[in-house]
Design an enzyme around this catalytic site. Structure first.
Site, PDB file in Angstrom:
ATOM      1  N   ASP A   5      44.266  45.695  45.000  1.00 41.60           N
ATOM      2  CA  ASP A   5      43.938  44.776  46.078  1.00 41.60           C
ATOM      3  C   ASP A   5      44.341  45.450  47.398  1.00 41.60           C
ATOM      4  O   ASP A   5      45.079  46.447  47.399  1.00 41.60           O
ATOM      5  CB  ASP A   5      44.707  43.472  45.868  1.00 41.60           C
ATOM      6  CG  ASP A   5      44.554  42.498  47.016  1.00 41.60           C
ATOM      7  OD1 ASP A   5      43.408  42.255  47.437  1.00 41.60           O
ATOM      8  OD2 ASP A   5      45.587  42.009  47.510  1.00 41.60           O
ATOM      9  N   ASP A   7      44.822  43.569  51.116  1.00 45.51           N
ATOM     10  CA  ASP A   7      45.733  42.786  51.952  1.00 45.51           C
ATOM     11  C   ASP A   7      46.932  42.317  51.138  1.00 45.51           C
ATOM     12  O   ASP A   7      46.779  41.695  50.081  1.00 45.51           O
ATOM     13  CB  ASP A   7      44.998  41.572  52.521  1.00 45.51           C
ATOM     14  CG  ASP A   7      43.851  41.972  53.426  1.00 45.51           C
ATOM     15  OD1 ASP A   7      44.082  42.151  54.620  1.00 45.51           O
ATOM     16  OD2 ASP A   7      42.718  42.116  52.913  1.00 45.51           O
ATOM     17  N   SER A  40      38.862  43.926  46.315  1.00 45.30           N
ATOM     18  CA  SER A  40      39.268  43.016  47.390  1.00 45.30           C
ATOM     19  C   SER A  40      38.231  41.926  47.601  1.00 45.30           C
ATOM     20  O   SER A  40      37.068  42.072  47.211  1.00 45.30           O
ATOM     21  CB  SER A  40      39.454  43.820  48.685  1.00 45.30           C
ATOM     22  OG  SER A  40      39.653  42.973  49.792  1.00 45.30           O
ATOM     23  N   GLY A  41      38.649  40.855  48.236  1.00 42.53           N
ATOM     24  CA  GLY A  41      37.718  39.831  48.668  1.00 42.53           C
ATOM     25  C   GLY A  41      36.990  40.207  49.945  1.00 42.53           C
ATOM     26  O   GLY A  41      36.046  39.534  50.348  1.00 42.53           O
ATOM     27  N   LYS A 189      37.086  39.599  40.497  1.00 41.55           N
ATOM     28  CA  LYS A 189      37.494  41.002  40.487  1.00 41.55           C
ATOM     29  C   LYS A 189      37.447  41.595  39.075  1.00 41.55           C
ATOM     30  O   LYS A 189      37.031  42.738  38.888  1.00 41.55           O
ATOM     31  CB  LYS A 189      38.892  41.155  41.095  1.00 41.55           C
ATOM     32  CG  LYS A 189      38.942  40.869  42.591  1.00 41.55           C
ATOM     33  CD  LYS A 189      40.325  41.139  43.160  1.00 41.55           C
ATOM     34  CE  LYS A 189      40.390  40.786  44.637  1.00 41.55           C
ATOM     35  NZ  LYS A 189      41.699  41.099  45.247  1.00 41.55           N
ATOM     36  N   ASN A 215      43.548  35.325  43.698  1.00 37.62           N
ATOM     37  CA  ASN A 215      42.270  35.942  43.339  1.00 37.62           C
ATOM     38  C   ASN A 215      42.442  37.283  42.632  1.00 37.62           C
ATOM     39  O   ASN A 215      41.453  37.949  42.301  1.00 37.62           O
ATOM     40  CB  ASN A 215      41.383  36.110  44.577  1.00 37.62           C
ATOM     41  CG  ASN A 215      42.002  36.990  45.642  1.00 37.62           C
ATOM     42  OD1 ASN A 215      43.221  37.153  45.704  1.00 37.62           O
ATOM     43  ND2 ASN A 215      41.174  37.569  46.491  1.00 37.62           N
TER      44      ASN A 215
END
Length: 265
Positions: A5, A7, A40-41, A189, A215
């Site tokens: 990921d 952030d 990542s989103g 993910k 997430n």
């Protein structure tokens, strides 16, 4: 494969990371035949900007699994049906404090009458391709997901609303702090990682994942080696096999150096 990921995980709070240190690790990983995946989103175009000059050496699971790229080759994009897009727009319009972003393959979009210039500029940090539009329903791009922002203290209030009212059409996922993604059912993910794992002919047991948010839980469950950041909430730590130092302490790099026996010079 190693999936990280961004952030709260790979980058520090000022959005930096130790580039020379990472490049040393990446070189050793490549020699060992191990892929590095950014999961990542965030939008692909924002993520690749973190790795200028060498992003084509990496793979990306962007938009929370709705956009998957194996180095230079795009291998999957979600395609939210038009009737679903319009339904989600109508539901979100019932809640004036929801500030929405419509995420497409070519760009992300903000609707003029619903968000401020300040919100648009802040969103541009995470979506490097971002446009103003007058009406979400007139956007002709292939739609990947919605990314509504809500008051931070109401994150899970709205998460529950979306889960109930949009059931069967989209699935909410969140990293907390007011950020929610509304994604195509079955896309997350872990589903993006699975596409790459099958493409490369490896197994989940040969994969490691690092994350700090809700997430990330699916991919932490999917990978044989799973690491929650020290700064992660307890439910994320519970989903992982291990806890590593926080993002501010370069926890991903510290752990990868141990896994791949890389000297930190």
């Amino acid at each position: 494969m190693v999936a990280v990921d961004v952030d709260g995980t790979f980058v520090r709070s000022d959005y930096t990371y130790d580039v020379p240190r990472f490049k040393r690790i990446l070189s050793v990983m490549k020699n060992a035949g191990c892929h590095f995946v950014v999961a990542s989103g965030n939008q692909y175009y924002q993520l690749r900007a973190l790795f200028p000059g060498y992003y084509d050496e990496l793979s990306f699971v962007a938009e929370n699994g709705d956009f998957v790229k194996d180095r230079k080759e795009l291998i999957f994009t979600a395609d939210m049906p038009k009737e679903t897009v319009d339904f989600v727009i109508d539901v979100c319009r019932e809640y004036p404090e929801v500030q929405n972003v419509l995420c497409g393959v070519n760009s992300a979009y903000c609707q003029r009458e619903n968000v401020s210039r300040e919100f648009f500029d802040l969103t541009g940090i995470y979506y490097h391709r971002l446009q103003w539009v007058d009406d979400f329903k007139k956007v002709t791009d292939q739609i990947l997901k919605f990314a509504p922002t809500v008051p931070a203290e109401k994150t899970y209030f709205y998460y529950d609303i979306f889960r109930e009212r949009l059931k069967g059409k989209v699935e909410p996922t969140t990293s907390g702090h007011g950020s929610i993604d509304l994604i195509v059912p079955g896309c997350h993910k872990a589903s993006g990682l699975k596409r790459l794992v099958e493409r490369w002919g490896i197994s989940p047991e040969q994969c490691a994942a690092f994350g700090d948010g809700g997430n990330d839980i699916e991919m932490l469950n999917y990978c044989g080696y799973s690491y929650a950041m020290e700064n992660a909430p307890q439910n994320v730590k519970d989903a992982a096999k291990y806890v590593c130092p926080s993002n501010e302490e370069d926890g991903v790099l510290v752990t990868l150096e141990k896994i791949f026996s890389v000297e930190n010079k």
